[in-house]
Every structure is written in structure tokens, then in C-alpha cells.
Design a protein around this motif. Structure first.
Motif, PDB file in Angstrom:
ATOM      1  N   PHE A   3       0.693  -1.331   0.149  1.00  0.00           N
ATOM      2  CA  PHE A   3      -0.021  -0.262   0.161  1.00  0.00           C
ATOM      3  C   PHE A   3       0.964   1.287   0.322  1.00  0.00           C
ATOM      4  O   PHE A   3       0.897   1.743  -1.120  1.00  0.00           O
ATOM      5  CB  PHE A   3      -0.665  -0.108   0.839  1.00  0.00           C
ATOM      6  CG  PHE A   3      -1.696   1.249   1.162  1.00  0.00           C
ATOM      7  CD1 PHE A   3      -3.097   1.644   0.588  1.00  0.00           C
ATOM      8  CD2 PHE A   3      -1.349   2.170   1.967  1.00  0.00           C
ATOM      9  CE1 PHE A   3      -4.437   2.431   1.177  1.00  0.00           C
ATOM     10  CE2 PHE A   3      -1.795   3.158   2.445  1.00  0.00           C
ATOM     11  CZ  PHE A   3      -3.350   3.448   1.070  1.00  0.00           C
ATOM     12  N   ASN A   4       1.494   1.318   0.816  1.00  0.00           N
ATOM     13  CA  ASN A   4       2.591   2.238   0.861  1.00  0.00           C
ATOM     14  C   ASN A   4       3.529   2.518   0.004  1.00  0.00           C
ATOM     15  O   ASN A   4       4.222   4.016  -0.559  1.00  0.00           O
ATOM     16  CB  ASN A   4       3.485   2.382   2.111  1.00  0.00           C
ATOM     17  CG  ASN A   4       3.008   2.950   3.279  1.00  0.00           C
ATOM     18  OD1 ASN A   4       2.382   4.015   3.170  1.00  0.00           O
ATOM     19  ND2 ASN A   4       2.455   2.156   4.076  1.00  0.00           N
ATOM     20  N   GLN A  15       1.069   4.298  -2.932  1.00  0.00           N
ATOM     21  CA  GLN A  15       1.270   5.761  -2.605  1.00  0.00           C
ATOM     22  C   GLN A  15       2.022   6.674  -2.475  1.00  0.00           C
ATOM     23  O   GLN A  15       2.164   7.184  -3.243  1.00  0.00           O
ATOM     24  CB  GLN A  15       0.224   5.705  -1.148  1.00  0.00           C
ATOM     25  CG  GLN A  15      -0.996   4.928  -0.731  1.00  0.00           C
ATOM     26  CD  GLN A  15      -1.932   5.773  -1.650  1.00  0.00           C
ATOM     27  OE1 GLN A  15      -1.792   6.785  -1.875  1.00  0.00           O
ATOM     28  NE2 GLN A  15      -2.987   4.153  -2.310  1.00  0.00           N
ATOM     29  N   VAL A  16       3.176   6.168  -2.894  1.00  0.00           N
ATOM     30  CA  VAL A  16       4.863   6.936  -2.675  1.00  0.00           C
ATOM     31  C   VAL A  16       5.283   6.874  -4.120  1.00  0.00           C
ATOM     32  O   VAL A  16       5.368   8.179  -4.650  1.00  0.00           O
ATOM     33  CB  VAL A  16       5.660   6.371  -2.184  1.00  0.00           C
ATOM     34  CG1 VAL A  16       7.108   7.320  -1.822  1.00  0.00           C
ATOM     35  CG2 VAL A  16       5.966   6.275   0.117  1.00  0.00           C
ATOM     36  N   GLY A  53      -2.945   8.760   1.506  1.00  0.00           N
ATOM     37  CA  GLY A  53      -2.075   7.143   1.689  1.00  0.00           C
ATOM     38  C   GLY A  53      -0.825   7.900   2.187  1.00  0.00           C
ATOM     39  O   GLY A  53      -1.055   6.450   3.085  1.00  0.00           O
ATOM     40  N   ILE A  54      -0.470   8.051   1.947  1.00  0.00           N
ATOM     41  CA  ILE A  54       1.594   8.507   2.346  1.00  0.00           C
ATOM     42  C   ILE A  54       1.553   8.657   4.246  1.00  0.00           C
ATOM     43  O   ILE A  54       2.693   8.138   4.396  1.00  0.00           O
ATOM     44  CB  ILE A  54       2.113   9.350   1.595  1.00  0.00           C
ATOM     45  CG1 ILE A  54       1.391  10.745   2.012  1.00  0.00           C
ATOM     46  CG2 ILE A  54       2.341   8.743   1.100  1.00  0.00           C
ATOM     47  CD1 ILE A  54       2.834  11.658   1.398  1.00  0.00           C
ATOM     48  N   ILE A  91      -0.811   6.791   6.110  1.00  0.00           N
ATOM     49  CA  ILE A  91      -1.430   5.491   7.033  1.00  0.00           C
ATOM     50  C   ILE A  91      -0.043   4.564   6.966  1.00  0.00           C
ATOM     51  O   ILE A  91       0.211   3.858   5.814  1.00  0.00           O
ATOM     52  CB  ILE A  91      -2.239   4.672   5.989  1.00  0.00           C
ATOM     53  CG1 ILE A  91      -2.903   5.433   4.815  1.00  0.00           C
ATOM     54  CG2 ILE A  91      -3.501   3.414   6.274  1.00  0.00           C
ATOM     55  CD1 ILE A  91      -4.411   5.076   4.132  1.00  0.00           C
ATOM     56  N   LEU A  92       0.277   5.151   8.139  1.00  0.00           N
ATOM     57  CA  LEU A  92       1.384   4.488   8.386  1.00  0.00           C
ATOM     58  C   LEU A  92       1.553   3.228  10.043  1.00  0.00           C
ATOM     59  O   LEU A  92       0.906   4.773  10.781  1.00  0.00           O
ATOM     60  CB  LEU A  92       2.712   5.195   8.544  1.00  0.00           C
ATOM     61  CG  LEU A  92       3.751   5.480   7.625  1.00  0.00           C
ATOM     62  CD1 LEU A  92       4.689   6.618   7.085  1.00  0.00           C
ATOM     63  CD2 LEU A  92       3.789   4.288   6.200  1.00  0.00           C
TER      64      LEU A  92
END
Lengths: 355, 76
Positions: A238-239, A242-243, B51-52, B54-55
Motif C-alpha cells: 500500500f505504501n 501511494q508513494v 495514502g502516504i 497511512i503508517l
């Protein structure tokens, strides 16, 4: 890495989905979560129906079924194409290549460039780039690009991380030269240091399948899967998406000298609705320009989700007119790639069911 | 932000979120709960958490959640 092509077109697109449909509601009991939590997840992620092969169906079965349909319908002649590319992560065999298996089963001519590419969620983009490169050779008149996966056979039914979203499918894309000088822009990036984020740990020569690799093991979230099964680090993937994806699209549009507003459809790989909504929000793309409905109807079939998004959402339009589309695929490798091109008018754009 | 407790409890009613400083480490939220939580926060406060962001560290406890929401203009 950037690519630019011209005088190329997608002449036709056929999607093949198994007739066998599974429902998330029926499968919830398999997962280590109460019904209420699963229902919330269904709403957020878009889990609902997914198409799963019934029995030991292989990539070549779906591909041959689709090609026979095209031959019988007259959409493609048996001798009309000079290259057959198969993009899959679930080949029939280690060896021979699945493309050769298909060639043999259908009795295709010997004067045919057959090649397998081991790629997944970015596989449609990789396949298009390879096909466009092959079309630089005068001896290659048409390329048949097959994207296909039957990864349900490698996913644990007790893995809430992967099973609700997995789908099996194939697509056949016909590519050829055209008179249109409009540029096609593409880019591609890869990062093998993160290759374990999406992996089937056992079954290759690094860790051959054995009774031990078939044993289900519980992870920290209560999912049960074996080393023979697909394993996805959902948070890492996911990350990564998004990145990496928004700046990749920015670079693509800048290279093409255009803007997101000019793009009529953002046809992205379809991992789940939540991930796509977050991408659209970040990129300030209206949801109606970015279809997000493939997972809920068919599941995530890795490299086939972009063709499914096209056929499911745009088939009637795309056989009549041309639209400026931005494609993007991202996943195993890790690999991420995008392409800006005019799609359509195609000679055909349809879906059939494999029974 | 009493709403935060209500949202968290709605997602995992079996836990008391006032007793932990590490929701994820203590097993009270898994990765899918975080996704559900983000969706609920987006809806409740009319925002879109990127989204970035969502950690795991942004969802560890109430203070971390409040700090994340402040970034999107939601005041305690």
C-alpha cells in the motif's frame, strides 16, 4: 526509464473470465475475523464477487479458449500475427514457456515469435511496451499479447490478506502498426530490493515445494497460509503504491506536455477500491474518471485488471471512438509503469466466460 | 476528541482504547482495522487522509491520531 512510440494501436481486446463466481459473503467464515469487521472491510475495499477457476485450469486453457473464440468469430486470423507474448506469474510449467504450449495446442505456424514474461500487476504495461518494440520489425505485422493468471490456485483460502480480492482471468490484446502519428508516452521503474513484498516463497528452486512448505502457518493477524501460497505484505505494498505512483503519473504527463484534466480515463491496476480512492484523492482525479469496480465484480487478476477495467467500463464507447487514457500498473517486482495513449476505436472489445 | 474513542470502539468493540498507548503493538488494531479507521475518519471529519500518511505510527494511540487529524485541520 521513459519510452516514446508512435504509429501503434490496440486493434482489439478480449477478456476471458471464469464462469465460476465466488462471493465474499459466503467466504467470510474462512477468515479470522468477526462478521461485523468483515462487512466493514467489504464496504471499504470493495470485496464482493470474484471469478475463480473451477478445478485445475491453467493459463493456456484460458488463452486457447479466448484465441479459438477470436479465430471462430473472424476477429483474428490464425496466420495474421507474428508474435505471441504471454505475461503471467502462474505459468503452466517451469519449462516449456506457456506461449509455446499455446502455440502447439492451437497448431500455430512455426514462424512465430513466442515469449513468456514473468510479471504481474504491471504486466499489461510491460506487455504493451514489449509489443510496441516488436512492431519495429517489419516482419512483425501484429502482436498477440496475452495477460493471464490463475493465482487463486496459489492463495490460501484462509488468508484474509489476499483471498477475498484474488481473481482469475485472461485478456488477449491485438497490437499493430497504424497511420496515427500521435505519440504514446510510457515510463517504467523497478525496485528489486523490495521483491519480497509480494512473493510465493516456495515452489521455485530456492525453496522447492515439500510437505513442510505445504503446512499452513498463522501470521500475526491470524491469517493461515503456507510457504507454497502467495504472501503479500499489504502495508508495504500500500505504501509503495501511494508513494511511487502519483509522481510517476506527474512525470508521464509532464513528458507528454499535458495535464490530468486533459485525460479522459485513468485506467489503473485494480487492487482494491480503497487504494484507488486514495490515489485519486492525491492526484485530484474525479472518481468518475478512474474506474474502481473491477475487484467487486471479478477480483484482482494482476495483469488482467486494466483490460478488464477497459472492457467492463468502456467497451461500447471504445469500439466507436478514441479516448485519451492514462494506464498505470504497479505491483510484484516491485514494478511500476504508466502509459498515456489514445485508446480506440478498436475493432472489438468484449468479454467471454470460460466454462 | 471523544469521537475518536467512539470510532475506535465501533471498529473493535471488544477493546478499551483508554488503556493502551500502542493499539497496534497490543493487538487492538490490525492492518485492515487501520484501513477501516481511515475510512471512518475521512467520513466523520470530511477529510481525505493521504495514502502516504497511512503508517502504523500515526495510529498507535489517541495522541498520535489527534496529531494526524490536526494535520488535516481537525482541531481537538
Amino acid at each position: 526509464m521513459n519510452f516514446t512510440f508512435s504509429h501503434r494501436r490496440l486493434a482489439g481486446l478480449l477478456a476471458i473470465v471464469p464462469a465460476n463466481e465466488h462471493s465474499f459473503m459466503d467466504e467470510m467464515a474462512n477468515f479470522n475475523a468477526p462478521v461485523g469487521r468483515s462487512l466493514k472491510l467489504k464496504e471499504v475495499m470493495g470485496y464482493d464477487k470474484h471469478r475463480i477457476v473451477d478445478g485445475p485450469v491453467c493459463v493456456s486453457d484460458l488463452a486457447c479458449f479466448g484465441l479459438e473464440h477470436l479465430f471462430e468469430s473472424g476477429s483474428l486470423g490464425r496466420d495474421d500475427f507474428d508474435a505471441l507474448l504471454v505475461v503471467t506469474e502462474s505459468p503452466d510449467y517451469f519449462m516449456p514457456p506457456t506461449s509455446n504450449v499455446i502455440q502447439g495446442r492451437l497448431g500455430l505456424k512455426h514462424d512465430l515469435f513466442c515469449m513468456d514474461i514473468n510479471q504481474g500487476c504491471a504486466g499489461f504495461l510491460i506487455g504493451l511496451i514489449e509489443s510496441f518494440l516488436l512492431l519495429e520489425q517489419p516482419s512483425v505485422r501484429k502482436v498477440v499479447l496475452i495477460n493471464a493468471d490463475v493465482l487463486s490456485r496459489k492463495v490460501s483460502t484462509k488468508d484474509r490478506n489476499s483471498y477475498p480480492l484474488i481473481g482469475d482471468a485472461a485478456s488477449i490484446t491485438i497490437l499493430e502498426r497504424s497511420d496515427d502519428p500521435a505519440p504514446i508516452h510510457a515510463n517504467l521503474k523497478m525496485d528489486g530490493t523490495r521483491c519480497e513484498a509480494l512473493i510465493i516463497p516456495a515452489g521455485g528452486l530456492r525453496l522447492p515445494s515439500s510437505p513442510e512448505t505445504a503446512v499452513l502457518e498463522k501470521d500475526s493477524e491470524g491469517n493461515l497460509r503456507a510457504k507454497d501460497n502467495l504472501r503479500m505484505d499489504g502495508t508495504a505494498v500500500f505504501n509503495f503504491v501511494q508513494v511511487e505512483v502519483p509522481p510517476m503519473i506527474d512525470e508521464l504527463l509532464a513528458a507528454a506536455g499535458t495535464t490530468a484534466e486533459a485525460v479522459e480515463a485513468f485506467l489503473f491496476h485494480q487492487p482494491n477500491r480503497f487504494m484507488l480512492e486514495k490515489l485519486a484523492d492525491k492526484m485530484k482525479v474525479p472518481y468518475e474518471k478512474m474506474p474502481m469496480n473491477v475487484v467487486e465484480h471479478y477480483g484482482n487478476s494482476s495483469g488482467v485488471t486494466i483490460p478488464l477495467a477497459i472492457v467492463h467500463n468502456l467497451s461500447e464507447r471504445i469500439v466507436k471512438e478514441s479516448i485519451l487514457a492514462c494506464l498505470a500498473g504497479f505491483g510484484v517486482g516491485l514494478t511500476w509503469s504508466s502509459m498515456l495513449l489514445k485508446l480506440g476505436p478498436m475493432d472489438f472489445c468484449e468479454m467471454i466466460e470460460y466454462k | 476528541m471523544n469521537d475518536l474513542h467512539a470510532i475506535l470502539t465501533n471498529i473493535r468493540p471488544e477493546f478499551d482504547f483508554t488503556t493502551s498507548e500502542d493499539f497496534i503493538g497490543d493487538g487492538m488494531l490490525d492492518s485492515f482495522d487501520v484501513v477501516t479507521l481511515v475510512s471512518e475518519l475521512d467520513k466523520c471529519y470530511g477529510i481525505s487522509i493521504e495514502g502516504i500518511d497511512i503508517l502504523p505510527e500515526h495510529f498507535q494511540n489517541i495522541a498520535a491520531l489527534e496529531k494526524l487529524l490536526e494535520k488535516y485541520g481537525v482541531k481537538p
